[in-house]
Scaffold this motif. Structure first.
Motif, PDB file in Angstrom:
ATOM      1  N   GLY A 129       0.773  -1.235   0.000  1.00  0.00           N
ATOM      2  CA  GLY A 129       0.000   0.000   0.000  1.00  0.00           C
ATOM      3  C   GLY A 129       0.803   1.282   0.000  1.00  0.00           C
ATOM      4  O   GLY A 129       0.239   2.351   0.182  1.00  0.00           O
ATOM      5  N   PHE A 130       2.119   1.194  -0.208  1.00  0.00           N
ATOM      6  CA  PHE A 130       2.907   2.428  -0.235  1.00  0.00           C
ATOM      7  C   PHE A 130       2.677   3.138  -1.572  1.00  0.00           C
ATOM      8  O   PHE A 130       2.678   2.529  -2.621  1.00  0.00           O
ATOM      9  CB  PHE A 130       4.396   2.151  -0.010  1.00  0.00           C
ATOM     10  N   ALA A 131       2.472   4.419  -1.492  1.00  0.00           N
ATOM     11  CA  ALA A 131       1.934   5.175  -2.626  1.00  0.00           C
ATOM     12  C   ALA A 131       2.897   5.321  -3.803  1.00  0.00           C
ATOM     13  O   ALA A 131       2.491   5.249  -4.949  1.00  0.00           O
ATOM     14  CB  ALA A 131       1.496   6.550  -2.141  1.00  0.00           C
ATOM     15  N   LYS A 132       4.187   5.539  -3.521  1.00  0.00           N
ATOM     16  CA  LYS A 132       5.097   5.939  -4.587  1.00  0.00           C
ATOM     17  C   LYS A 132       5.958   4.802  -5.126  1.00  0.00           C
ATOM     18  O   LYS A 132       6.963   5.032  -5.781  1.00  0.00           O
ATOM     19  CB  LYS A 132       5.993   7.068  -4.090  1.00  0.00           C
ATOM     20  N   ALA A 133       5.547   3.565  -4.868  1.00  0.00           N
ATOM     21  CA  ALA A 133       6.355   2.434  -5.330  1.00  0.00           C
ATOM     22  C   ALA A 133       6.247   2.278  -6.848  1.00  0.00           C
ATOM     23  O   ALA A 133       5.175   2.457  -7.415  1.00  0.00           O
ATOM     24  CB  ALA A 133       5.884   1.153  -4.654  1.00  0.00           C
ATOM     25  N   PRO A 134       7.367   1.948  -7.505  1.00  0.00           N
ATOM     26  CA  PRO A 134       7.315   1.697  -8.950  1.00  0.00           C
ATOM     27  C   PRO A 134       6.424   0.494  -9.258  1.00  0.00           C
ATOM     28  O   PRO A 134       6.301  -0.419  -8.445  1.00  0.00           O
ATOM     29  CB  PRO A 134       8.778   1.397  -9.309  1.00  0.00           C
ATOM     30  N   LYS A 135       5.837   0.503 -10.452  1.00  0.00           N
ATOM     31  CA  LYS A 135       4.898  -0.577 -10.819  1.00  0.00           C
ATOM     32  C   LYS A 135       5.559  -1.952 -10.825  1.00  0.00           C
ATOM     33  O   LYS A 135       4.937  -2.952 -10.458  1.00  0.00           O
ATOM     34  CB  LYS A 135       4.303  -0.282 -12.201  1.00  0.00           C
ATOM     35  N   ASP A 136       6.819  -2.021 -11.249  1.00  0.00           N
ATOM     36  CA  ASP A 136       7.471  -3.333 -11.288  1.00  0.00           C
ATOM     37  C   ASP A 136       7.689  -3.879  -9.875  1.00  0.00           C
ATOM     38  O   ASP A 136       7.627  -5.090  -9.647  1.00  0.00           O
ATOM     39  CB  ASP A 136       8.801  -3.277 -12.060  1.00  0.00           C
ATOM     40  N   LEU A 137       7.904  -2.984  -8.903  1.00  0.00           N
ATOM     41  CA  LEU A 137       8.056  -3.410  -7.515  1.00  0.00           C
ATOM     42  C   LEU A 137       6.728  -3.937  -6.971  1.00  0.00           C
ATOM     43  O   LEU A 137       6.685  -4.956  -6.275  1.00  0.00           O
ATOM     44  CB  LEU A 137       8.542  -2.240  -6.654  1.00  0.00           C
ATOM     45  N   LEU A 138       5.637  -3.256  -7.317  1.00  0.00           N
ATOM     46  CA  LEU A 138       4.318  -3.719  -6.903  1.00  0.00           C
ATOM     47  C   LEU A 138       3.991  -5.077  -7.508  1.00  0.00           C
ATOM     48  O   LEU A 138       3.424  -5.952  -6.848  1.00  0.00           O
ATOM     49  CB  LEU A 138       3.251  -2.696  -7.328  1.00  0.00           C
ATOM     50  N   ARG A 139       4.373  -5.264  -8.762  1.00  0.00           N
ATOM     51  CA  ARG A 139       4.129  -6.540  -9.436  1.00  0.00           C
ATOM     52  C   ARG A 139       4.936  -7.655  -8.763  1.00  0.00           C
ATOM     53  O   ARG A 139       4.437  -8.747  -8.505  1.00  0.00           O
ATOM     54  CB  ARG A 139       4.507  -6.426 -10.916  1.00  0.00           C
ATOM     55  N   LYS A 140       6.183  -7.340  -8.443  1.00  0.00           N
ATOM     56  CA  LYS A 140       7.047  -8.318  -7.781  1.00  0.00           C
ATOM     57  C   LYS A 140       6.477  -8.699  -6.410  1.00  0.00           C
ATOM     58  O   LYS A 140       6.468  -9.866  -6.022  1.00  0.00           O
ATOM     59  CB  LYS A 140       8.458  -7.729  -7.623  1.00  0.00           C
ATOM     60  N   TRP A 141       5.995  -7.681  -5.684  1.00  0.00           N
ATOM     61  CA  TRP A 141       5.376  -7.931  -4.371  1.00  0.00           C
ATOM     62  C   TRP A 141       4.196  -8.869  -4.520  1.00  0.00           C
ATOM     63  O   TRP A 141       4.045  -9.833  -3.780  1.00  0.00           O
ATOM     64  CB  TRP A 141       4.912  -6.598  -3.760  1.00  0.00           C
ATOM     65  N   ARG A 142       3.328  -8.587  -5.497  1.00  0.00           N
ATOM     66  CA  ARG A 142       2.122  -9.392  -5.676  1.00  0.00           C
ATOM     67  C   ARG A 142       2.471 -10.852  -5.977  1.00  0.00           C
ATOM     68  O   ARG A 142       1.894 -11.769  -5.398  1.00  0.00           O
ATOM     69  CB  ARG A 142       1.278  -8.810  -6.806  1.00  0.00           C
ATOM     70  N   TYR A 143       3.422 -11.063  -6.888  1.00  0.00           N
ATOM     71  CA  TYR A 143       3.808 -12.437  -7.237  1.00  0.00           C
ATOM     72  C   TYR A 143       4.414 -13.167  -6.048  1.00  0.00           C
ATOM     73  O   TYR A 143       4.080 -14.320  -5.770  1.00  0.00           O
ATOM     74  CB  TYR A 143       4.799 -12.438  -8.418  1.00  0.00           C
ATOM     75  N   LEU A 144       5.313 -12.497  -5.335  1.00  0.00           N
ATOM     76  CA  LEU A 144       5.992 -13.125  -4.202  1.00  0.00           C
ATOM     77  C   LEU A 144       4.980 -13.530  -3.128  1.00  0.00           C
ATOM     78  O   LEU A 144       4.964 -14.677  -2.666  1.00  0.00           O
ATOM     79  CB  LEU A 144       7.036 -12.165  -3.617  1.00  0.00           C
ATOM     80  N   VAL A 145       4.121 -12.590  -2.743  1.00  0.00           N
ATOM     81  CA  VAL A 145       3.160 -12.846  -1.679  1.00  0.00           C
ATOM     82  C   VAL A 145       2.124 -13.878  -2.110  1.00  0.00           C
ATOM     83  O   VAL A 145       1.810 -14.817  -1.377  1.00  0.00           O
ATOM     84  CB  VAL A 145       2.495 -11.526  -1.238  1.00  0.00           C
ATOM     85  N   ASN A 146       1.597 -13.717  -3.309  1.00  0.00           N
ATOM     86  CA  ASN A 146       0.568 -14.620  -3.795  1.00  0.00           C
ATOM     87  C   ASN A 146       1.087 -16.056  -3.877  1.00  0.00           C
ATOM     88  O   ASN A 146       0.424 -17.003  -3.428  1.00  0.00           O
ATOM     89  CB  ASN A 146       0.097 -14.155  -5.174  1.00  0.00           C
TER      90      ASN A 146
END
Length: 217
Positions: free
Chosen positions: A101-118
């Motif tokens: 939920g951090f606002a200024k994270a790059p999109k690729d970092l958000l994608r990486k987070w989603r894959y790792l957690v999921n």
């Protein structure tokens, strides 16, 4: 029990959990990718929460150790799964999940987070329960619902824990708690009882320790 701790843990459960967390707790490793995960040799409880929800502070308070989990003024700094060994001999592991939920994270970092957690949530046999931290000042937000949806889909049982309850009035806390419990009861993988905590004041920590210990026992 007081209004703030509706859970019905026995004094014996509270004491057993206190003893476990009073014993050895140590950092094991960080896993930026699934291939770095430790072998699943003991039960695990994962702790998830939005950036700035007070996750590191709560982990430190839960384990009675000031510097176990790294606290940072920069939201979203931890983008790895951090594993902590609890007990000697080893009884279970806590998994500090990367904040979301951090606002200024790059999109690729958000994608990486989603894959790792999921992928971790769906494929980790040793994972017995997740603890999802919600800031009591804000209640459940859409960004929180995203992780709740992931947990429901992965069929990982979880408890919702309110943080920073010392920062709001008792009447506001009662309202947030009622709203949070109402939402939890509609979700298939959520535990119906909410634990309200304060890292600073120690509120709810004995019950949270008991809830973690119950999940791995």
């Amino acid at each position: 029990m007081s209004e703030e701790t509706l859970d019905t843990f026995t004094p014996e459960q509270i004491e057993a959990a206190r003893k476990i967390f009073a014993g050895p707790v140590s950092f094991l490793k960080s896993a930026p990718e699934l291939k770095h995960l430790p072998d699943p040799v003991v039960p695990e409880v994962a702790v998830a929460g939005r950036s700035n929800v007070g996750k590191s502070s709560l982990l430190n308070a839960l384990t009675n150790r000031n510097g176990l989990a790294r606290t940072s003024n920069t939201p979203g700094r931890t983008q790895e799964l951090n594993f902590f060994d609890v007990g000697e001999p080893l009884r279970f592991r806590l998994v500090d999940m990367p904040g979301y939920g951090f606002a200024k994270a790059p999109k690729d970092l958000l994608r990486k987070w989603r894959y790792l957690v999921n992928d971790f949530l769906r494929g980790r046999q040793a994972l017995k329960r997740a603890i999802v931290l919600i800031d009591s000042r804000h209640g459940i937000k859409d960004v929180d619902r995203e992780i709740l949806d992931m947990l429901d889909t992965a069929a990982v049982s979880y408890r919702i824990v309110l943080t920073k309850t010392d920062k709001i009035k008792a009447t506001e806390l009662a309202q947030v708690r009622a709203q949070t419990e109402a939402e939890a009861r509609k979700r298939p993988a959520a535990h119906p009882d909410i634990i309200a905590t304060s890292s600073e004041k120690g509120m709810g920590l004995p019950e949270l320790r008991a809830a973690v210990f119950e999940a791995v026992s």
